[in-house]
Write a protein that holds these residues in place. Structure first.
Motif, PDB file in Angstrom:
ATOM      1  N   LEU A  77      -7.585   9.398   2.488  1.00  0.00           N
ATOM      2  CA  LEU A  77      -8.682   8.903   3.321  1.00  0.00           C
ATOM      3  C   LEU A  77      -8.258   8.645   4.758  1.00  0.00           C
ATOM      4  O   LEU A  77      -9.040   8.868   5.694  1.00  0.00           O
ATOM      5  N   VAL A  89     -18.483   5.164   1.646  1.00  0.00           N
ATOM      6  CA  VAL A  89     -17.397   5.583   0.763  1.00  0.00           C
ATOM      7  C   VAL A  89     -17.417   4.686  -0.465  1.00  0.00           C
ATOM      8  O   VAL A  89     -17.400   3.455  -0.351  1.00  0.00           O
ATOM      9  N   ASN A  91     -15.248   4.063  -3.745  1.00  0.00           N
ATOM     10  CA  ASN A  91     -13.976   4.358  -4.406  1.00  0.00           C
ATOM     11  C   ASN A  91     -14.087   4.028  -5.892  1.00  0.00           C
ATOM     12  O   ASN A  91     -14.209   2.875  -6.279  1.00  0.00           O
ATOM     13  N   THR A 103      -8.208  -1.738   1.068  1.00  0.00           N
ATOM     14  CA  THR A 103      -8.941  -0.539   1.486  1.00  0.00           C
ATOM     15  C   THR A 103     -10.248  -0.914   2.161  1.00  0.00           C
ATOM     16  O   THR A 103     -10.677  -0.274   3.124  1.00  0.00           O
ATOM     17  N   ALA A 104     -10.894  -1.977   1.695  1.00  0.00           N
ATOM     18  CA  ALA A 104     -12.131  -2.431   2.327  1.00  0.00           C
ATOM     19  C   ALA A 104     -11.876  -2.877   3.765  1.00  0.00           C
ATOM     20  O   ALA A 104     -12.668  -2.576   4.669  1.00  0.00           O
ATOM     21  N   ALA A 107     -11.364   0.196   5.839  1.00  0.00           N
ATOM     22  CA  ALA A 107     -12.636   0.869   6.076  1.00  0.00           C
ATOM     23  C   ALA A 107     -13.449   0.148   7.153  1.00  0.00           C
ATOM     24  O   ALA A 107     -14.030   0.787   8.044  1.00  0.00           O
ATOM     25  N   ILE A 112     -16.480   2.275   8.474  1.00  0.00           N
ATOM     26  CA  ILE A 112     -16.869   2.934   7.230  1.00  0.00           C
ATOM     27  C   ILE A 112     -17.478   1.886   6.298  1.00  0.00           C
ATOM     28  O   ILE A 112     -16.896   0.820   6.089  1.00  0.00           O
ATOM     29  N   TYR A 114     -17.980   0.489   2.863  1.00  0.00           N
ATOM     30  CA  TYR A 114     -17.119   0.690   1.695  1.00  0.00           C
ATOM     31  C   TYR A 114     -17.571  -0.091   0.472  1.00  0.00           C
ATOM     32  O   TYR A 114     -17.895  -1.277   0.544  1.00  0.00           O
ATOM     33  N   ASP A 116     -16.135  -0.676  -3.583  1.00  0.00           N
ATOM     34  CA  ASP A 116     -15.122  -0.406  -4.589  1.00  0.00           C
ATOM     35  C   ASP A 116     -15.799  -0.428  -5.947  1.00  0.00           C
ATOM     36  O   ASP A 116     -16.627  -1.297  -6.225  1.00  0.00           O
ATOM     37  N   GLY A 137     -18.407  -5.090  -2.670  1.00  0.00           N
ATOM     38  CA  GLY A 137     -18.117  -4.746  -1.284  1.00  0.00           C
ATOM     39  C   GLY A 137     -19.363  -4.822  -0.427  1.00  0.00           C
ATOM     40  O   GLY A 137     -20.148  -5.778  -0.518  1.00  0.00           O
ATOM     41  N   ASP A 138     -19.588  -3.810   0.381  1.00  0.00           N
ATOM     42  CA  ASP A 138     -20.684  -3.773   1.340  1.00  0.00           C
ATOM     43  C   ASP A 138     -22.023  -3.614   0.606  1.00  0.00           C
ATOM     44  O   ASP A 138     -22.298  -2.570   0.020  1.00  0.00           O
ATOM     45  N   ALA A 162     -14.788  -7.227  -2.067  1.00  0.00           N
ATOM     46  CA  ALA A 162     -14.521  -5.880  -2.566  1.00  0.00           C
ATOM     47  C   ALA A 162     -13.632  -5.863  -3.798  1.00  0.00           C
ATOM     48  O   ALA A 162     -13.605  -4.882  -4.544  1.00  0.00           O
TER      49      ALA A 162
END
Length: 289
Positions: A77, A89, A91, A103-104, A107, A112, A114, A116, A137-138, A162
């Motif tokens: 990514l 995205v 995941n 990762t969040a 992002a 981005i 994101y 999860d 997450g988002d 996330a």
């Protein structure tokens, strides 16, 4: 019929099942895999294959990631961050809660949206009511991707943190793992007198089905926090578990799966909690940070 452009990164058994389901429900799908040959069945069925992750990112409004592990996710990514900006995205790679949060954060730094996810299903269950998929997450990303995610199975948004989907997944898997280890302990004990494993498994299933509702009673004791209901005590449980361990050994069966439980109970008793309700063992499971 649903419309929208979905990219799927990773075409192992789970990624392939997800790509096929989305394609079959009417989504325009682009697929990418490290081993390009794995894209052939999907292109034959109507998907488009992308040569690179950035190309795959450009092709989808929602990008589903179904790779090997956290390291692989970030490896693929990060070079495509600019291509993923402004996109959703999701995941679906198995990661730990802190890996999901990492990762969040990455992002968010790159614009981005994101989510999860945790897939509580086998590939053949994707698209059926038996599939359960958790997301965190988002929340806006979940709203945008929601119709596509609903096509995969039961979709549950667990919260803005996330790491929550992963945490819930891992917690439920831990319960499953310990339960199935209990099956094997019982099978090993009964096999010493010639009882087939399948027969013991049936007995265990019936017994656990009767006992599982009592889990809520245990939870109520834990939530109460006093551990003084006068029910089964730590010392009572120690004696019972010691007998099970002795019985296993008498039959020539290792008690390695049971001994850690007894150690925790012994520690509680040694610190003056022998008369407490046995669920107080949960206090021994918390590791100070």
């Amino acid at each position: 019929m649903p419309t929208g452009r979905i990219t799927v990164l990773g075409l192992g058994a789970m990624g392939s099942a997800i790509a096929a389901r989305l394609r079959d429900t009417g989504y325009t799908t682009t697929v990418w895999n490290r081993t390009a040959a794995k894209t052939a069945p999907h292109t034959a069925a109507g998907s488009t294959a992308a040569a690179t992750v950035p190309d795959a990112a450009d092709a989808g409004d929602v990008v589903l990631v179904v790779l090997l592990d956290h390291g692989t996710v970030r490896e693929h990514l990060e070079p495509a961050a600019a291509n993923l900006k402004g996109k959703v995205v999701v995941n679906l790679t198995t990661t730990t809660p802190d890996e999901a949060r990492s990762t969040a954060a990455w992002a968010a730094d790159h614009g981005i949206a994101y989510l999860d996810g945790a897939v509580m299903a086998t590939p053949d269950m994707i698209g059926t009511p038996a599939a359960r998929l958790l997301y965190s997450g988002d929340e806006n990303a979940y709203a945008i991707a929601g119709p596509a995610l609903a096509a995969l199975g039961g979709a549950e948004f667990t919260g803005a943190d996330a790491g929550l989907a992963s945490l819930k997944d891992m917690a439920l898997l831990a319960a499953m793992d310990l339960m199935l280890l209990g099956y094997l302990q019982a099978v090993a004990m009964m096999r010493t007198v010639g009882v087939p494993a399948v027969e013991t498994a049936g007995e265990v299933e019936s017994w656990l089905a009767a006992m599982l509702p009592h889990g809520k009673e245990v939870a109520a004791i834990v939530d109460g926090g006093a551990y003084d209901t006068g029910g089964q005590s730590v010392d009572f449980d120690r004696r019972g578990l010691a007998s099970i361990i002795t019985a296993s050994r008498e039959q020539g069966v290792s008690a390695q799966l049971l001994e850690p439980h007894l150690r925790l109970l012994d520690e509680l008793s040694a610190t003056g909690h022998g008369a407490s309700d046995w669920p107080r063992i949960i206090d021994r499971l918390t590791i100070p940070k």
